[in-house]
Scaffold this motif. Structure first.
Motif, PDB file in Angstrom:
ATOM      1  N   ASP A  32       0.846  -1.193   0.000  1.00 27.10           N
ATOM      2  CA  ASP A  32       0.000   0.000   0.000  1.00 27.10           C
ATOM      3  C   ASP A  32       0.879   1.239   0.000  1.00 27.10           C
ATOM      4  O   ASP A  32       2.030   1.195   0.437  1.00 27.10           O
ATOM      5  CB  ASP A  32      -0.900   0.051   1.238  1.00 27.10           C
ATOM      6  N   VAL A  33       0.314   2.340  -0.467  1.00 24.55           N
ATOM      7  CA  VAL A  33       0.956   3.649  -0.345  1.00 24.55           C
ATOM      8  C   VAL A  33      -0.076   4.591   0.251  1.00 24.55           C
ATOM      9  O   VAL A  33      -1.206   4.707  -0.261  1.00 24.55           O
ATOM     10  CB  VAL A  33       1.440   4.189  -1.701  1.00 24.55           C
ATOM     11  N   ALA A  34       0.277   5.257   1.335  1.00 29.52           N
ATOM     12  CA  ALA A  34      -0.633   6.174   2.018  1.00 29.52           C
ATOM     13  C   ALA A  34      -0.482   7.586   1.457  1.00 29.52           C
ATOM     14  O   ALA A  34       0.541   7.919   0.843  1.00 29.52           O
ATOM     15  CB  ALA A  34      -0.341   6.175   3.521  1.00 29.52           C
ATOM     16  N   PRO A  35      -1.482   8.445   1.646  1.00 28.99           N
ATOM     17  CA  PRO A  35      -1.350   9.845   1.208  1.00 28.99           C
ATOM     18  C   PRO A  35      -0.158  10.519   1.875  1.00 28.99           C
ATOM     19  O   PRO A  35       0.048  10.402   3.086  1.00 28.99           O
ATOM     20  CB  PRO A  35      -2.672  10.471   1.662  1.00 28.99           C
ATOM     21  N   ARG A  83      -4.234  11.788 -14.880  1.00 31.73           N
ATOM     22  CA  ARG A  83      -3.847  13.062 -14.279  1.00 31.73           C
ATOM     23  C   ARG A  83      -3.417  12.862 -12.828  1.00 31.73           C
ATOM     24  O   ARG A  83      -2.477  13.506 -12.358  1.00 31.73           O
ATOM     25  CB  ARG A  83      -5.016  14.041 -14.352  1.00 31.73           C
ATOM     26  N   ALA A  84      -4.081  11.963 -12.098  1.00 28.77           N
ATOM     27  CA  ALA A  84      -3.809  11.779 -10.674  1.00 28.77           C
ATOM     28  C   ALA A  84      -2.510  11.037 -10.409  1.00 28.77           C
ATOM     29  O   ALA A  84      -1.911  11.183  -9.350  1.00 28.77           O
ATOM     30  CB  ALA A  84      -4.973  11.043 -10.016  1.00 28.77           C
ATOM     31  N   VAL A  85      -2.073  10.211 -11.372  1.00 27.92           N
ATOM     32  CA  VAL A  85      -0.863   9.406 -11.204  1.00 27.92           C
ATOM     33  C   VAL A  85       0.103   9.737 -12.339  1.00 27.92           C
ATOM     34  O   VAL A  85      -0.163   9.419 -13.507  1.00 27.92           O
ATOM     35  CB  VAL A  85      -1.181   7.900 -11.183  1.00 27.92           C
ATOM     36  N   GLN A  86       1.204  10.369 -11.997  1.00 26.69           N
ATOM     37  CA  GLN A  86       2.189  10.784 -12.979  1.00 26.69           C
ATOM     38  C   GLN A  86       3.495  10.010 -12.781  1.00 26.69           C
ATOM     39  O   GLN A  86       3.663   9.272 -11.804  1.00 26.69           O
ATOM     40  CB  GLN A  86       2.438  12.283 -12.862  1.00 26.69           C
ATOM     41  N   ARG A 162      -1.696  13.127  -7.281  1.00 27.50           N
ATOM     42  CA  ARG A 162      -1.665  12.677  -5.888  1.00 27.50           C
ATOM     43  C   ARG A 162      -0.620  11.595  -5.678  1.00 27.50           C
ATOM     44  O   ARG A 162      -0.278  11.278  -4.546  1.00 27.50           O
ATOM     45  CB  ARG A 162      -3.062  12.193  -5.470  1.00 27.50           C
ATOM     46  N   LEU A 163      -0.134  11.016  -6.781  1.00 22.80           N
ATOM     47  CA  LEU A 163       0.926  10.009  -6.714  1.00 22.80           C
ATOM     48  C   LEU A 163       1.861  10.189  -7.894  1.00 22.80           C
ATOM     49  O   LEU A 163       1.409  10.371  -9.030  1.00 22.80           O
ATOM     50  CB  LEU A 163       0.337   8.587  -6.743  1.00 22.80           C
ATOM     51  N   VAL A 164       3.167  10.148  -7.628  1.00 21.63           N
ATOM     52  CA  VAL A 164       4.171  10.184  -8.702  1.00 21.63           C
ATOM     53  C   VAL A 164       5.031   8.939  -8.585  1.00 21.63           C
ATOM     54  O   VAL A 164       5.590   8.652  -7.519  1.00 21.63           O
ATOM     55  CB  VAL A 164       5.058  11.446  -8.608  1.00 21.63           C
ATOM     56  N   VAL A 194       2.011  15.344  -2.010  1.00 18.21           N
ATOM     57  CA  VAL A 194       2.024  14.280  -3.004  1.00 18.21           C
ATOM     58  C   VAL A 194       2.711  13.027  -2.450  1.00 18.21           C
ATOM     59  O   VAL A 194       3.591  13.111  -1.587  1.00 18.21           O
ATOM     60  CB  VAL A 194       2.735  14.762  -4.292  1.00 18.21           C
ATOM     61  N   SER A 195       2.282  11.866  -2.915  1.00 15.41           N
ATOM     62  CA  SER A 195       2.915  10.596  -2.536  1.00 15.41           C
ATOM     63  C   SER A 195       3.863  10.154  -3.643  1.00 15.41           C
ATOM     64  O   SER A 195       3.663  10.487  -4.821  1.00 15.41           O
ATOM     65  CB  SER A 195       1.859   9.508  -2.308  1.00 15.41           C
TER      66      SER A 195
END
Length: 325
Positions: A32-35, A83-86, A162-164, A194-195
Motif C-alpha cells: 500500500d501507499v498512504a497519502p 492526471r492523478a498518477v504521474q 496525488r501520486l508520482v 504528493v505521494s
C-alpha cells in the motif's frame, strides 16, 4: 486511508513462436501507499520493480491481481487517473523533443488534460522545481541532466497529481545532482502532500526520501519495513546482502558498515537467483538455507515494528513472539 492498494499483482510475459515460454516478471505482489508517503521499492536489475511501476501507470497489463486507487479499480478509471498518477523516468531527455523548447512538453500535457492557463501554469511549475522562467524557452540540449530532470518533475507536478512514480529518477545523475533532486522531491512533498513510489536499485538513495521500503527479489516482495527499521534491523537475508553491498559515503558510518558487512558475509556470491514456482528465490545465495527453502515458497510474516519478511526463519517466531529473533 490508503491512496494506492496493490493486491496479488502478477505480470507475466510470454515469448516464443507459439508463445509457450512464460516469464513471471511480477509474482503476487502486495503493498500500500498512504497519502503523503514515500514508499521506496528496491532490488537488483530484473527483480520486477520497474514492471510493477509500469503496471501502476497502465503501461503493462497485469495478468492477475488488483490495483486500486483511492478505493477504485484503476481499470475503471480513465483520464482522471492519468492526471492523478504521474511518472518521472530515468532518462528525461528521451521524452523531450530536441526541436522544441522544453516549455512545450509541459504545456502540451496541460492542454491534453483540458486545464486552463497552460502557459502560466507551466511557468509556475518551473519556478516550483527551481527553474526560472528563462528556462521555458530553452531547448533540451541547452540544459544539464539535472535541469532536464527538473523539467520532467515540473511536467508531472503541473497536473496536480496525488501520486508520482519515480522510476530510477536519479540513477543517471552525478552524486551532487542526485542529492539536489532528492531534496527537491522531499520539499515538494512537504509543500503539496504528493505521494511517491520511488523505484531504485540503490538503498542509500532510497533511504533519504522513503518513509517505508519494500525489497523485491525475483518478482516478489521479500521485506517491507519502515526505513529506519530496515537499515537498523534488516530481517531477510537478501536485504542484508543488499546492505552489505551498499556504499557508505560518510566517514562516521564506515566502521559500522564494515561490522555489518562482516556479519552478513556468509552469502554464496555469484549463485543464481532461483526464479521457479516453489522454494525461496534466494536459497542458492543464502548462508542460512534450510531444507524447507528448497520445497516451499515462504509466505510474508508480520513481525515487530511494522516489518514484514518472506523468510522461513520467522515461521515459528511470528507465531510465538511476533518477530523477535
Amino acid at each position: 486511508m490508503t491512496l494506492l492498494e496493490i493486491r496479488d499483482l502478477s505480470v507475466t510475459y510470454k515469448s516464443g513462436f507459439i508463445r509457450t515460454s512464460r516469464f513471471d516478471a511480477v509474482d503476487s505482489v502486495n503493498f500500500d501507499v498512504a497519502p503523503g508517503e514515500t514508499l521506496g521499492l528496491v532490488g537488483e536489475s530484473g527483480s520486477g520493480k520497474s514492471t510493477t511501476g509500469r503496471a501502476i501507470l497502465k503501461l503493462a497489463e497485469p495478468t492477475s491481481g488488483t490495483i486500486r486507487f483511492e478505493g477504485r479499480d484503476i481499470g475503471t478509471m480513465g483520464l482522471e487517473y492519468r492526471r492523478a498518477v504521474q511518472a518521472v523516468f530515468q532518462d528525461p531527455a528521451s521524452s523531450l523533443n530536441p526541436r522544441h523548447v522544453v516549455a512545450d512538453a509541459v504545456i502540451a500535457s496541460l492542454r491534453r488534460h483540458g486545464l486552463d492557463r497552460p502557459d502560466e501554469r507551466a511557468a509556475e511549475a518551473f519556478e516550483q522545481v527551481g527553474l526560472s522562467r528563462a528556462h521555458l524557452s530553452r531547448y533540451p540540449a541547452e540544459l544539464s541532466g539535472g535541469q532536464q530532470q527538473r523539467v520532467a518533475i515540473a511536467r508531472a507536478l503541473a497536473l496536480g497529481p496525488r501520486l508520482v512514480v519515480c522510476d530510477e529518477a536519479v540513477s543517471a545523475l552525478d552524486l551532487s545532482t542526485q542529492s539536489q533532486i532528492i531534496n527537491l522531491l522531499a520539499d515538494l512533498q512537504a509543500e503539496t502532500g504528493v505521494s511517491y513510489l520511488f523505484i531504485a536499485h540503490d538503498l542509500g538513495i532510497v533511504r533519504h526520501l522513503s518513509h517505508r521500503i519494500a525489497v523485491m527479489l525475483a518478482g516478489r516482495i521479500v521485506e517491507i519495513a519502515p526505513a529506519d527499521q530496515l537499515f537498523q534491523h534488516p530481517r531477510h537475508p537478501y536485504t542484508r546482502a543488499l546492505l552489505a553491498a551498499s556504499p557508505v559515503a560518510h566517514p562516521s558510518g564506515r566502521q559500522e558498515h564494515r561490522i555489518k558487512r562482516a556479519a552478513y558475509r556468509p552469502l554464496h556470491k555469484g549463485a543464481p537467483i532461483k526464479r521457479d514456482a516453489v522454494g525461496c528465490p534466494f536459497r542458492a545465495r543464502c548462508g542460512r538455507v534450510m531444507e524447507i527453502c528448497h520445497t516451499t515458497t515462504p509466505p510474508v510474516y508480520d513481525l515487530l515494528d511494522g516489518q514484514q519478511a518472506a523468510c522461513h526463519l520467522y515461521a515459528e517466531d511470528a507465531l510465538l513472539n511476533r518477530g523477535r529473533i
